[in-house]
Design a protein around this motif. Structure first.
Motif, PDB file in Angstrom:
ATOM      1  N   VAL A 135       0.928  -1.179  -0.029  1.00  0.00           N
ATOM      2  CA  VAL A 135      -0.020  -0.068  -0.013  1.00  0.00           C
ATOM      3  C   VAL A 135       1.003   1.090   0.015  1.00  0.00           C
ATOM      4  O   VAL A 135       1.866   1.623   0.670  1.00  0.00           O
ATOM      5  CB  VAL A 135      -0.951  -0.016   1.144  1.00  0.00           C
ATOM      6  N   VAL A 136       0.412   2.354  -0.692  1.00  0.00           N
ATOM      7  CA  VAL A 136       1.152   3.640  -0.895  1.00  0.00           C
ATOM      8  C   VAL A 136       0.248   4.523  -0.304  1.00  0.00           C
ATOM      9  O   VAL A 136      -0.603   4.689  -0.811  1.00  0.00           O
ATOM     10  CB  VAL A 136       1.801   3.823  -2.151  1.00  0.00           C
ATOM     11  N   LEU A 137       0.787   5.238   0.835  1.00  0.00           N
ATOM     12  CA  LEU A 137      -0.015   6.406   1.308  1.00  0.00           C
ATOM     13  C   LEU A 137       0.456   7.752   0.851  1.00  0.00           C
ATOM     14  O   LEU A 137       1.572   8.108   1.146  1.00  0.00           O
ATOM     15  CB  LEU A 137      -0.040   6.307   3.029  1.00  0.00           C
ATOM     16  N   ARG A 138      -0.493   8.356  -0.127  1.00  0.00           N
ATOM     17  CA  ARG A 138       0.212   9.607  -0.620  1.00  0.00           C
ATOM     18  C   ARG A 138      -0.685  10.833  -0.621  1.00  0.00           C
ATOM     19  O   ARG A 138      -1.788  10.836  -0.409  1.00  0.00           O
ATOM     20  CB  ARG A 138       0.224   9.329  -1.934  1.00  0.00           C
ATOM     21  N   GLY A 139       0.171  11.849  -0.287  1.00  0.00           N
ATOM     22  CA  GLY A 139      -0.496  13.235   0.300  1.00  0.00           C
ATOM     23  C   GLY A 139      -0.822  13.511   1.605  1.00  0.00           C
ATOM     24  O   GLY A 139      -1.133  14.471   2.048  1.00  0.00           O
ATOM     25  N   PHE A 140      -0.153  12.396   2.462  1.00  0.00           N
ATOM     26  CA  PHE A 140      -0.199  12.740   3.920  1.00  0.00           C
ATOM     27  C   PHE A 140       0.954  13.658   4.516  1.00  0.00           C
ATOM     28  O   PHE A 140       0.825  14.231   5.560  1.00  0.00           O
ATOM     29  CB  PHE A 140      -0.448  11.447   4.503  1.00  0.00           C
ATOM     30  N   ARG A 141       2.182  13.468   3.599  1.00  0.00           N
ATOM     31  CA  ARG A 141       3.248  14.070   4.052  1.00  0.00           C
ATOM     32  C   ARG A 141       3.573  14.188   5.451  1.00  0.00           C
ATOM     33  O   ARG A 141       3.951  15.212   5.994  1.00  0.00           O
ATOM     34  CB  ARG A 141       3.192  15.472   3.325  1.00  0.00           C
ATOM     35  N   PRO A 142       3.707  12.966   6.052  1.00  0.00           N
ATOM     36  CA  PRO A 142       4.357  13.014   7.616  1.00  0.00           C
ATOM     37  C   PRO A 142       5.576  13.502   7.712  1.00  0.00           C
ATOM     38  O   PRO A 142       6.683  13.233   6.749  1.00  0.00           O
ATOM     39  CB  PRO A 142       4.018  11.958   7.989  1.00  0.00           C
ATOM     40  N   SER A 143       5.893  13.972   8.983  1.00  0.00           N
ATOM     41  CA  SER A 143       7.401  14.057   9.282  1.00  0.00           C
ATOM     42  C   SER A 143       7.933  12.862   9.722  1.00  0.00           C
ATOM     43  O   SER A 143       7.348  11.761   9.679  1.00  0.00           O
ATOM     44  CB  SER A 143       7.658  14.948  10.483  1.00  0.00           C
ATOM     45  N   VAL A 144       9.332  12.564   9.910  1.00  0.00           N
ATOM     46  CA  VAL A 144       9.852  11.483  10.284  1.00  0.00           C
ATOM     47  C   VAL A 144       9.439  11.069  11.859  1.00  0.00           C
ATOM     48  O   VAL A 144       9.024   9.698  11.729  1.00  0.00           O
ATOM     49  CB  VAL A 144      11.522  11.591  10.356  1.00  0.00           C
TER      50      VAL A 144
END
Length: 311
Positions: free
Chosen positions: A46-55
């Motif tokens: 699964v790829v989660l895109r657009g959430f742009r989390p920090s490390v």
């Protein structure tokens, strides 16, 4: 999948899935872990895109889905004790399971793309279900027998691994080879699958026996998922053979390489992407890095058992 209604669409030519925040703008922390694991069981990756989390947010997301986080002792941590920067040179990396050549393979492999490459440098994935189903009957018969991985691990590396896996219960200098042996024997099937010997220089030599095709985290269906084509960037390259000691053979290996090449897909990274891979079913690798600004973090973990029970 969560109160913020993220959207799920197909990813690639197989069963992979792409999850995006949707109109309500969900954050990574809004996602329901049970729904994430349920989707992974179906998709394999699964790829989660657009959430742009920090490390740090990525690390918390990993922990929220995991009973335990493990590590590669040759990598350094970033943003806590979960994420490790991927540093394996710039050459292409063959398909493999994370730690698939040892008894310490995690259930889940995670990636965070902090900075995507401007060209090339894709992570590759190959679904072992598809490989096994498409393999020639004679090749499936050959891999009905287990395979073995045998290699040496330096003393500093196995001691660091023991320290992390045991939560720092002992100072590094007090860890003994018997501590390592106990850890190996505590791994699933570790006592039955692994032979461990200490060498004169303090390093360890192990032989690990496992199936090249095997059941997965989510069921008994066979997946040809292993580290036959895997890298050894930070370690001595293992000797891989059938369990009876015979070599895999060049023709058999070449056929499986052609088949996996045909079924391999690319993850075309975007900044902030997170990927989650079932490490018992889907192998991963990497195209050659052609843009060294690419920055990827990796994590390895064992899924929360209550999430499995809820499926």
């Amino acid at each position: 999948m969560s109160v913020s209604r993220p959207e799920t669409t197909p990813l690639g030519t197989g069963t992979g899935k792409l999850v995006t925040p949707g109109a309500d703008g969900a954050s990574l922390g809004d996602l329901d872990p049970r729904a994430v694991v349920r989707l992974l069981a179906e998709a394999g990756h699964v790829v989660l895109r657009g959430f742009r989390p920090s490390v740090e947010e990525f690390s918390l997301f990993v922990k929220n889905h995991s009973d335990r986080v493990t590590l590669d002792p040759a990598r350094s941590f970033h943003g806590g004790d979960v994420a490790q920067k991927v540093d394996a040179g710039t050459d292409a990396v063959g398909l493999h399971l994370e730690n698939g050549n040892s008894p310490f393979g995690p259930d889940l492999t995670w990636f965070l793309c902090e900075k995507a490459a401007s060209h090339g440098s894709q992570t590759t994935v190959c679904d072992g279900y598809r490989v096994w189903d498409a393999a020639e009957e004679a090749d499936r018969a050959a891999f009905a027998q287990d395979i073995t991985y045998a290699r040496r691990v330096e003393e500093a590396k196995w001691k660091q691994f023991v320290s992390h896996q045991t939560g720092g219960a002992k100072p590094l200098e007090d860890i003994t080879f018997e501590d390592f042996r106990a850890l190996v024997e505590s791994a699933p099937d570790g006592r039955a699958s692994t032979t461990l010997v200490q060498l004169e220089d303090g390093s360890a030599h192990y032989t690990y026996r496992t199936g090249a095709a095997h059941a997965t985290l989510f069921g008994e269906r066979l997946s040809w998922a292993n580290s036959v084509f895997g890298p050894s960037y930070n370690y001595e390259r293992p000797v891989i053979a059938f369990a009876d000691g015979s070599p895999l053979g060049e023709e058999l290996t070449a056929r499986m390489k052609r088949l996996t090449d045909r079924l391999t897909e690319d993850i075309e990274w975007q900044d902030g992407d997170v990927a989650l891979i079932d490490n018992t079913r889907v192998m991963h690798g990497r195209r050659a890095i052609t843009d060294t600004r690419r920055t990827i973090y990796n994590a390895q973990s064992y899924v929360r058992r209550d999430l499995l029970a809820s499926l």
